[in-house]
Structure formats: C-alpha cells, structure tokens
Design an enzyme around this catalytic site. Sequence first.
Site, mmCIF file in Angstrom:
data_model
loop_
_atom_site.group_PDB
_atom_site.id
_atom_site.type_symbol
_atom_site.label_atom_id
_atom_site.label_comp_id
_atom_site.label_asym_id
_atom_site.label_seq_id
_atom_site.Cartn_x
_atom_site.Cartn_y
_atom_site.Cartn_z
ATOM 1 N N LYS A 131 0.800 -1.085 -0.123
ATOM 2 C CA LYS A 131 -0.089 -0.024 -0.028
ATOM 3 C C LYS A 131 0.951 1.363 0.110
ATOM 4 O O LYS A 131 1.747 1.492 1.011
ATOM 5 C CB LYS A 131 -1.048 -0.068 1.210
ATOM 6 C CG LYS A 131 -1.759 1.343 1.418
ATOM 7 C CD LYS A 131 -2.566 1.373 2.705
ATOM 8 C CE LYS A 131 -3.163 2.857 2.951
ATOM 9 N NZ LYS A 131 -3.891 2.621 4.099
ATOM 10 N N ARG A 168 -7.344 -0.208 1.011
ATOM 11 C CA ARG A 168 -7.956 -1.476 0.102
ATOM 12 C C ARG A 168 -8.272 -1.403 -1.211
ATOM 13 O O ARG A 168 -8.350 -2.257 -1.940
ATOM 14 C CB ARG A 168 -9.433 -2.212 1.131
ATOM 15 C CG ARG A 168 -10.512 -0.905 1.035
ATOM 16 C CD ARG A 168 -11.181 -1.458 2.122
ATOM 17 N NE ARG A 168 -10.838 -0.911 3.280
ATOM 18 C CZ ARG A 168 -11.615 -1.094 4.641
ATOM 19 N NH1 ARG A 168 -12.714 -1.839 4.714
ATOM 20 N NH2 ARG A 168 -10.877 -0.705 5.799
ATOM 21 N N ASP A 221 -2.508 10.431 3.569
ATOM 22 C CA ASP A 221 -4.012 9.889 3.761
ATOM 23 C C ASP A 221 -4.588 11.232 4.442
ATOM 24 O O ASP A 221 -4.688 11.086 5.660
ATOM 25 C CB ASP A 221 -3.969 8.511 4.200
ATOM 26 C CG ASP A 221 -5.357 8.095 4.472
ATOM 27 O OD1 ASP A 221 -6.306 8.689 3.802
ATOM 28 O OD2 ASP A 221 -5.680 7.062 5.219
ATOM 29 N N GLU A 224 -9.214 3.889 1.640
ATOM 30 C CA GLU A 224 -8.494 3.903 0.349
ATOM 31 C C GLU A 224 -7.621 2.795 0.260
ATOM 32 O O GLU A 224 -7.238 2.410 -1.092
ATOM 33 C CB GLU A 224 -8.131 5.518 0.321
ATOM 34 C CG GLU A 224 -6.766 5.629 0.804
ATOM 35 C CD GLU A 224 -6.499 5.519 2.195
ATOM 36 O OE1 GLU A 224 -7.645 5.561 3.020
ATOM 37 O OE2 GLU A 224 -5.540 5.141 2.618
ATOM 38 N N ASP A 250 1.728 6.470 5.246
ATOM 39 C CA ASP A 250 0.684 5.609 4.844
ATOM 40 C C ASP A 250 1.270 4.864 3.677
ATOM 41 O O ASP A 250 0.544 4.168 3.089
ATOM 42 C CB ASP A 250 -0.713 6.282 4.786
ATOM 43 C CG ASP A 250 -1.839 5.414 4.762
ATOM 44 O OD1 ASP A 250 -1.630 4.370 5.425
ATOM 45 O OD2 ASP A 250 -2.686 5.721 4.291
ATOM 46 N N LYS A 262 -9.984 12.947 7.765
ATOM 47 C CA LYS A 262 -9.434 12.515 9.289
ATOM 48 C C LYS A 262 -9.484 13.725 10.095
ATOM 49 O O LYS A 262 -8.950 15.019 9.789
ATOM 50 C CB LYS A 262 -7.991 11.984 9.080
ATOM 51 C CG LYS A 262 -7.747 10.853 8.490
ATOM 52 C CD LYS A 262 -6.573 10.105 8.860
ATOM 53 C CE LYS A 262 -6.394 8.744 7.820
ATOM 54 N NZ LYS A 262 -7.131 7.887 8.595
ATOM 55 N N ASP A 265 -12.039 7.513 3.258
ATOM 56 C CA ASP A 265 -10.662 6.869 4.120
ATOM 57 C C ASP A 265 -10.436 5.439 4.065
ATOM 58 O O ASP A 265 -9.178 5.222 4.630
ATOM 59 C CB ASP A 265 -11.136 7.541 5.591
ATOM 60 C CG ASP A 265 -9.854 7.582 6.293
ATOM 61 O OD1 ASP A 265 -8.816 7.682 5.795
ATOM 62 O OD2 ASP A 265 -9.955 7.996 7.706
HETATM 63 N N1 BES Z 1 -4.055 4.702 6.869
HETATM 64 C C1 BES Z 1 -5.370 4.418 7.487
HETATM 65 C C2 BES Z 1 -4.953 3.325 8.846
HETATM 66 C C3 BES Z 1 -4.316 3.853 9.801
HETATM 67 C C4 BES Z 1 -4.804 4.267 11.107
HETATM 68 C C5 BES Z 1 -2.835 3.573 9.692
HETATM 69 C C6 BES Z 1 -3.852 4.655 11.973
HETATM 70 C C7 BES Z 1 -1.888 4.058 10.783
HETATM 71 C C8 BES Z 1 -2.573 4.588 11.674
HETATM 72 C C9 BES Z 1 -6.368 3.733 6.629
HETATM 73 O O1 BES Z 1 -6.481 4.376 5.354
HETATM 74 C C10 BES Z 1 -7.741 4.389 7.414
HETATM 75 O O2 BES Z 1 -7.979 5.418 7.354
HETATM 76 N N2 BES Z 1 -8.579 3.235 7.764
HETATM 77 C C11 BES Z 1 -9.893 3.695 8.412
HETATM 78 C C12 BES Z 1 -10.810 2.778 7.803
HETATM 79 C C13 BES Z 1 -12.079 3.007 8.108
HETATM 80 C C14 BES Z 1 -12.813 4.409 7.378
HETATM 81 C C15 BES Z 1 -13.214 2.100 7.927
HETATM 82 C C16 BES Z 1 -9.648 3.349 9.788
HETATM 83 O O3 BES Z 1 -8.942 2.378 10.284
HETATM 84 O O4 BES Z 1 -10.133 4.218 10.704
HETATM 85 ZN ZN ZN Z 2 -4.818 4.913 4.682
HETATM 86 MN MN MN Z 3 -7.595 5.915 4.918
#
Ligand code: BES
Ligand code: ZN
Ligand code: MN
Length: 499
Positions: free
Chosen positions: A268, A354, A273, A352, A291, A280, A350
């Site tokens: 990834k 996947r 992000d 993204e 990220d 966020k 968010d």
């Molecule tokens: N890059 C983030 C995940 C992340 C969170 C990485 C904390 C490092 C530290 C990912 O893209 C994300 O935002 N995931 C969301 C998914 C949700 C919207 C289903 C999350 O985990 O909140």
């Molecule tokens: Zn991310």
């Molecule tokens: Mn994200």
Amino acid sequence: MKKSIISLSLLLSVTQPTFAEEFSFTSQLNSNADTLLVFKQQGKTSKHFDTLNTQSSSHLSNALLAAEFKAKLGQTATILAPNNLPYKRVVVVGLGNEALTKQSLTKLGGDLSGKLELDAIKEITFDTSVIGHPDAAALLAHGINLRAYRFETYTKKKRKQKSFTIASSSSSSANDNYSALANIEQGVFLARDLISETATEMTPKDFVKAAKELKQYGVKVTVLEPKKIKKLGMGALEAVGRGSSQGSRLIVAHYEGSDDAPIALVGKGITFDSGGYSIKTGKSIARMKSDMAGAAAALGTVKALALNKSKHNVVAVMGMAANMVSETSVAPGDVVKTAEGLTVEILNTDAEGRLVLSDALWYAREHYKPQVMVDIATLTGSKVGAVGNRYAAVFSDDDALVNELTVAGKEVNENLWRLPLGYKDMLKSPIADLANIGSSGPGATTAATFLQQFVGDTKWAHIDIAGNALASSGKGEVAPGGTGYSVRLLTNWIENHKK
Ligand code: BES
Ligand code: ZN
Ligand code: MN
C-alpha cells in the site's frame, strides 16, 4: 593482525540522507578507542571482565557495587577508567543469565547504541568472545547500526559517526556475516527514508524516482502511469489518486534471482492519507505521510535481496496515490470498477488502502502468476486497537504460510499476531458488488476480507502494519521515525523460503 573494514558510507547512495556507523571486525581490541565495553554474565563470571577487574585492582567491581549493577540483560554501567587502562571509560554491559539468541543480540546491540549517544564517545571497542554465540559480533553490529540510523534531512544538528572495533575469535566470518546484515540494513534504511520524508517531498512521482534507483542493483523497474492504469481498468486505484494532480501510479520492482515463479510483495503506497472527503479529524492525520510504509517495505525488501544477490525471484507491486481533497476527488457514494471486474461502492473515502490494493493484487497475480503473494499495508486503526504496535497483524487461510511468516518475524523482533478473515456478509452494497467498509464487524478483518476478494486462487497473506510504521522514540534496534517494519521479516522469510 588482520583487520577488515567495511565502510558503510561507501555503500550508501549519495542521494540518501542516511546516517550509519562504521565497523571494523578484528581479532584484538583497539587500544586507541576512547570507550571499552566489557560484558558481564549474571551468576557466572565473565573472564574478560575478571581480567580487567584484577588489572584495575577491583576498580570495576567496586564501581558496580556502588551502582547496584545486577548484570541484567541490557543493563549498563559507565565507569571512568582507572589510569592503568588505556581507555577513557569502561562500559560494563549485563548479559543476564539466559542463552543469547539472534533476537536478543540484535536488540542488545540496539539498546547499547541508544546508551552510547554521547557525542564525546567516538571510538568504541569490545570483544565478543565471552558471548557464547557464534554470530555475536555481526548481530551486535547490526543492532547498533539499526538503532543509530537517523533521518536528518531537516535537522540542524547532525549526528556524529562513531566507529566500532569489534574483536572476536573469528573476525573474518564476523565480517562476512555482517556484510549480509549490512545489506539488509540498506533495505531497512531505504524504507525508513521513504517513510520519514514529508508527504510534500514524497509524492507518488518521488516514490517512482526512488524505485528507479534500484535499477543499479539489477532490479527491473516498471511504472504504470495514469493513462495505462485507466486502460487496464484499474478503477479503484485510479479513484484514490483522483484528488491529486499527480494521479495514481502502479510501480513494479522485479528482482529475478531464479526462474521459479515469483514471490509477490504487494504494498500500500498512500503518500498522504487525508481521508479524502471522509476527512480525518484529530491529530492522527499528521502521521499519514507514513501511509506508504507497506510499499516502502516491499521496495526495501527487494533492495536488500538484490544487494545480497538472493537466489529468489521476487516482485514488488506497489499501488501509489495521494488521498487528497479537491473538486476532482472521488465522492463518498461513488461506484468504481476494479480490474478484477467487481464494482465497489466507496462509502468512506478514508478506506482507500483496500482500493489501491485490490487492483495491485489483481495486477500481481495476473501478470506474474506468483507462487505466493503477501501484501503489506498500514490498513486499519482497528488493527492498532486489537494488537497495538508491538505486533503486526497477519491474515490468511493458509496455516503453513501464517506459520512461516510468524517464525520469520519472531527471529528478527518483528512479531506477527494472527487475526481472522470472515464477515464477508458485512461488505454488502445495495448498488455494487462490494462496499468498501463493513456495515459492522471487526474493521481489520472486514478490510482483510475485502482484499481476499481480489486474490483469486493465489496463495496469499495480508499483513496490517498500521501503528508499526512510525516510532516516536527509539527502542532496541528501532530508531525514531520511520521504522521500516517488516523489511527484516520479509527478507528473512524469503531467504528461508523452500524452493
Ligand atoms: N491509513 C489508515 C489506517 C491507519 C490508522 C494507519 C492509524 C496508521 C495508523 C487507513 O487508510 C484508514 O483510514 N482506515 C480507516 C478505515 C475506516 C474508514 C473503515 C480506519 O481504520 O479508521
Ligand atoms: Zn490509509
Ligand atoms: Mn484512510
């Protein structure tokens, strides 16, 4: 006296801001060093310590009594050297009372490096013959250098290089062992450099440039530009990059050390992000330059294997995009079509990672027919909630593969904990084949299960490294900043992979 020197600075590409120490492996201590390290076992006596203690009329043991030194593993006591020793200071290092392993020696090296940060310490020498492990010299050097690394592009104060003269009974094998580990460090340092660099300076295009640097080591690098991504129908990868003027990239770095079917590492690569329109909030956004740590780990692993002239065929496939907010960004509720043919309703921009991975996994399996595919991604906050940042999470239906990866990680202090796949029914959408977030259920698992829809029959594991990519402070062999987490795990796994 045979003296073999590896000057790490010579191995480094000039464009990288990487910091590293200097090591010499010898048969004797360097009596010109300012600092001597002596090891002390718990319970048992350590001969080298006893000799020096007698020489100094019990100065060392008296100082240790005063400091309540217990010789616990990693415990140190710094003692002003008595006049009859040629050094300025003697650092006594506890070895505990258990047999030392590859893991504990690497960590010990890291902890020592953390304790030797004083600028006044310039030349350090120690003898590893007392440590009952054949690779002690190389492993300690490895831990020391991994911890000494700094990303110093933006700091006024630069760290001063220290030089280590490490004596052991077999200095030439220590030298050879360390050369291989130093190459792995180069892979780790590349990943760390890429992660620590700011999002503004490390865009998808900048990452492409960094990947192309690997050509000099015999790695074939190909880049799919936005036009080609569209042409191949990779609508999910395309959608995530739509909010940035640069668009998305798919980068392939292929090291062919054999003609077996390749091992594919799918990373990834979100260079920033923001969350997109599902933006966020809170302070976690400031860490989102990291990220792309999955892509950085895949690229770093390929670099390490190429430098070590590995006999494996490994291809890194990296899905790159900046997840930004703009008029052209993908809107929540949009439907995109993946190259696999499945459509996805983007309920949350968010989620993204996947999306870019779905097309990257498809590309890896269609174009390279890999024998096995492992993806690495900072995928979910849910993973951090489940296992924290001292483990990465691994997901797979293949028990043997989970076991191989877990064992490989344990050997290098990069531990994995298995979490389940499943809850596919939570990914239903009324308008598309899949929704990109689960309606309910464990977030790390629904994300992994989403990815599983794109792997076909290929043997596959997913590693979620959310929380592992950036360290706020140093610990063991991990330096502050980008950690390069899973470069050592993946390199170890691939090197031990049965053909
Ligand atoms: N890059 C983030 C995940 C992340 C969170 C990485 C904390 C490092 C530290 C990912 O893209 C994300 O935002 N995931 C969301 C998914 C949700 C919207 C289903 C999350 O985990 O909140
Ligand atoms: Zn991310
Ligand atoms: Mn994200």
